[in-house]
Design a protein around this motif. Structure first.
Motif, PDB file in Angstrom:
ATOM      1  N   PHE A   1      27.464  12.390 -70.296  1.00  0.00           N
ATOM      2  CA  PHE A   1      27.549  11.746 -71.456  1.00  0.00           C
ATOM      3  C   PHE A   1      28.086  10.413 -71.408  1.00  0.00           C
ATOM      4  N   SER A   2      27.454   9.561 -72.264  1.00  0.00           N
ATOM      5  CA  SER A   2      28.061   8.059 -72.543  1.00  0.00           C
ATOM      6  C   SER A   2      28.624   8.141 -74.001  1.00  0.00           C
ATOM      7  N   PHE A   3      29.156   6.874 -74.356  1.00  0.00           N
ATOM      8  CA  PHE A   3      29.767   7.095 -75.746  1.00  0.00           C
ATOM      9  C   PHE A   3      29.758   5.611 -76.291  1.00  0.00           C
ATOM     10  N   GLU A   4      29.994   5.701 -77.565  1.00  0.00           N
ATOM     11  CA  GLU A   4      29.866   4.094 -78.234  1.00  0.00           C
ATOM     12  C   GLU A   4      31.082   4.432 -79.361  1.00  0.00           C
ATOM     13  N   ILE A   5      31.901   3.546 -79.241  1.00  0.00           N
ATOM     14  CA  ILE A   5      33.091   3.362 -80.261  1.00  0.00           C
ATOM     15  C   ILE A   5      32.600   2.381 -81.397  1.00  0.00           C
ATOM     16  N   VAL A   6      32.502   2.978 -82.545  1.00  0.00           N
ATOM     17  CA  VAL A   6      32.339   2.066 -83.761  1.00  0.00           C
ATOM     18  C   VAL A   6      33.574   2.068 -84.720  1.00  0.00           C
ATOM     19  N   ARG A   7      33.617   0.889 -85.115  1.00  0.00           N
ATOM     20  CA  ARG A   7      34.612   0.514 -86.402  1.00  0.00           C
ATOM     21  C   ARG A   7      34.074   0.421 -87.491  1.00  0.00           C
ATOM     22  N   ILE A   8      34.075   1.484 -88.539  1.00  0.00           N
ATOM     23  CA  ILE A   8      33.421   1.315 -89.892  1.00  0.00           C
ATOM     24  C   ILE A   8      34.590   0.996 -90.766  1.00  0.00           C
ATOM     25  N   ASP A   9      34.186  -0.193 -91.459  1.00  0.00           N
ATOM     26  CA  ASP A   9      35.188  -0.687 -92.482  1.00  0.00           C
ATOM     27  C   ASP A   9      35.277   0.359 -93.811  1.00  0.00           C
ATOM     28  N   ASP A  10      36.358   0.560 -94.287  1.00  0.00           N
ATOM     29  CA  ASP A  10      36.575   1.331 -95.184  1.00  0.00           C
ATOM     30  C   ASP A  10      36.182   2.844 -95.202  1.00  0.00           C
ATOM     31  N   ALA A  11      36.121   3.375 -93.781  1.00  0.00           N
ATOM     32  CA  ALA A  11      35.484   4.817 -93.525  1.00  0.00           C
ATOM     33  C   ALA A  11      36.295   5.679 -94.203  1.00  0.00           C
ATOM     34  N   PRO A  12      37.641   5.910 -94.474  1.00  0.00           N
ATOM     35  CA  PRO A  12      38.277   6.849 -95.261  1.00  0.00           C
ATOM     36  C   PRO A  12      37.513   6.927 -96.647  1.00  0.00           C
ATOM     37  N   LEU A  13      37.528   5.799 -97.385  1.00  0.00           N
ATOM     38  CA  LEU A  13      36.867   5.851 -98.764  1.00  0.00           C
ATOM     39  C   LEU A  13      35.418   6.226 -98.720  1.00  0.00           C
ATOM     40  N   ILE A  14      34.829   5.848 -97.778  1.00  0.00           N
ATOM     41  CA  ILE A  14      33.341   6.013 -97.484  1.00  0.00           C
ATOM     42  C   ILE A  14      32.900   7.668 -97.437  1.00  0.00           C
ATOM     43  N   GLY A  15      33.870   8.157 -96.257  1.00  0.00           N
ATOM     44  CA  GLY A  15      33.837   9.310 -95.985  1.00  0.00           C
ATOM     45  C   GLY A  15      34.192  10.674 -97.076  1.00  0.00           C
ATOM     46  N   ALA A  16      35.144   9.792 -97.926  1.00  0.00           N
ATOM     47  CA  ALA A  16      35.740  10.853 -99.021  1.00  0.00           C
ATOM     48  C   ALA A  16      34.468  10.819-100.099  1.00  0.00           C
ATOM     49  N   ALA A  17      33.925   9.802-100.290  1.00  0.00           N
ATOM     50  CA  ALA A  17      32.637   9.929-101.274  1.00  0.00           C
ATOM     51  C   ALA A  17      31.552  10.875-100.727  1.00  0.00           C
ATOM     52  N   LEU A  18      31.401  10.900 -99.296  1.00  0.00           N
ATOM     53  CA  LEU A  18      30.296  11.497 -98.864  1.00  0.00           C
ATOM     54  C   LEU A  18      30.509  12.865 -98.998  1.00  0.00           C
ATOM     55  N   ALA A  19      31.907  13.509 -99.191  1.00  0.00           N
ATOM     56  CA  ALA A  19      32.091  14.853 -99.242  1.00  0.00           C
ATOM     57  C   ALA A  19      31.831  15.519-100.652  1.00  0.00           C
ATOM     58  N   VAL A  20      31.660  14.658-101.641  1.00  0.00           N
ATOM     59  CA  VAL A  20      31.494  14.838-102.952  1.00  0.00           C
ATOM     60  C   VAL A  20      30.137  15.084-103.291  1.00  0.00           C
ATOM     61  N   ARG A  21      29.606  16.305-103.065  1.00  0.00           N
ATOM     62  CA  ARG A  21      28.009  16.341-103.333  1.00  0.00           C
ATOM     63  C   ARG A  21      27.925  17.847-103.413  1.00  0.00           C
TER      64      ARG A  21
END
Length: 414
Positions: free
Chosen positions: A394-414
């Motif tokens: 396996f290889s990997f990529e480390i990303v840094r997503i701005d405002d990830a907690p807020l975006i992830g929270a919104a994605l959970a609402v569906r």
């Protein structure tokens, strides 16, 4: 042997493979309801699509700060964070009761919510699939909230503010980071996905096949469920005498792994190292007294050792080198532990997707991970991840997503 090695703190001498093996085993035990890792399944399965042409209110309750916003998804499912508001986490600066806790939360959340809306509630503490707070971490002092249903209580608090018929979808902040990893360049599939947070506290999330979540037989079959590992509770790793000293002073048996790597603990742990060194005669009498007279924060220790805050401790250049020689290995060990933690979740994620090779995406969030300056923290994590994952295909990529907690929270609402 040197002072640190004599006391059991030797980052270069760690057997990363052995710790990784134990970590993966304990993750499996946690899915069966055994061992120290809670391995908490989210209340919802992963979904394969993104919301489009809509706005969703999101709330992020972290270790130090709370934030609310409205997340707008365009026709391509790309998110934009609107009207972000901030406040301090209730209980982070002293004890609060149940009513005060929710009053402070609602002061930040209410301006971004409309009656009848569903709110994505990113809550950075261990809750079960029903929304019950199991225990506090990160030193939060709100004992009357523990054991309550944080999802239902927030709905009730919103109704008291006149926002009727709102529903709340609660998820851990690390699960939110995981969901953001799936949404980041969603057209590019990966062998596995990991949400990892290393800031005030630390935690990990990945998605597991329902069939392997033995302790929750009632979950819908044939899907993947995000798992909040509560990985800070891992306990099968070598501890130094400084860790034992710190645990004896302020610990409760929980979060022993987190106490070695996260921002809220590295300051006090580093203080224990310096106090022990002062007691052992490693400093001049004046510096010895100055060290023993105070407790250092993580920001101060990292700032001093990186040269950004030289006035934290007045000493000679030689004694400053001694301080760096004592404290930098603590940060190096934290980076090694972080890499082992990420690798364990990455490999379980790939197994759950039945992948034998490929690239694993890691969404890393938190100031300790990205802002530690006394050592090349992210580079050290990358090097250890490469050593642990590459031989396994396996290889990997480390990303840094701005405002990830807020975006992830919104994605959970569906």
């Amino acid at each position: 042997m040197g002072f640190l090695q004599d006391n059991g703190l030797d980052p270069k001498g760690l057997d990363a493979e052995a710790i990784l093996k134990d970590f993966r085993e304990d993750m499996g035990r946690g899915l069966a309801g055994e061992g120290p890792l809670p391995m908490l399944p989210a209340a919802f399965p992963l979904r394969g699509d993104l919301p489009r042409n809509c706005e969703i209110p999101a709330f992020d309750v972290g270790g130090t700060n709370i934030r609310s916003a409205r997340i707008r998804f365009n026709a391509h499912g790309e998110p934009t964070v609107l009207n972000q508001l901030r406040g301090f986490m209730p209980g982070s600066r002293g004890p609060v009761d149940h009513a005060t806790f929710y009053r402070i939360l609602c002061d930040v959340l209410v301006p971004n919510v409309r009656a009848g809306e569903s709110v994505g509630y990113c809550f950075s503490y261990p809750v079960d699939e029903l929304g019950t707070l199991l225990f506090w971490t990160k030193g939060i002092q709100a004992p009357s909230v523990m054991g309550s249903n944080v999802m239902r209580d927030l709905e009730a608090a919103l109704e008291e503010r006149g926002l009727k018929d709102c529903t709340v979808c609660v998820l851990n902040d690390t699960v939110a980071a995981l969901l953001a990893a799936y949404a980041h360049h969603a057209d590019t599939q990966r062998a596995g996905y990991v949400g990892f947070i290393l800031g005030t506290g630390s935690n990990t999330a990945y998605a597991e096949t329902v069939e392997r979540i033995v302790k929750a037989p009632g979950l819908p079959r044939g899907c993947h469920i995000p798992i909040n590992c509560e990985s800070g509770n891992f306990s099968r790793f070598p501890r130094s005498r400084f860790d034992e000293r710190y645990e004896a002073l302020s610990g409760n048996g929980r979060a022993q792994w987190e106490r070695c790597i996260s921002g809220v603990h590295l300051g006090p742990l580093g203080t224990e190292i310096l106090h022990a060194a002062a007691e052992a005669g490693l400093f001049s009498p004046g510096v010895r007294d100055a060290v023993l007279a105070r407790t250092f924060t993580n920001v101060e220790l990292d700032g001093f050792c990186s040269g950004k805050m030289p006035d934290v401790l007045y000493c000679t250049a030689e004694e400053a080198r001694t301080v760096r020689g004592l404290i930098c290995p603590m940060y190096e060990r934290a980076a090694r532990f972080a890499a082992i933690n990420i690798a364990a979740a990455a490999l379980r994620s790939a197994e759950a997707r039945d992948m034998r090779s490929g690239t694993i995406r890691v969404n890393a969030d938190g100031s300790t991970f990205w802002k530690t300056a006394s050592v090349p923290f992210v580079d050290l994590v990358r090097a250890d991840l490469e050593a642990l994952l590459s031989p396994r295909g396996f290889s990997f990529e480390i990303v840094r997503i701005d405002d990830a907690p807020l975006i992830g929270a919104a994605l959970a609402v569906r």
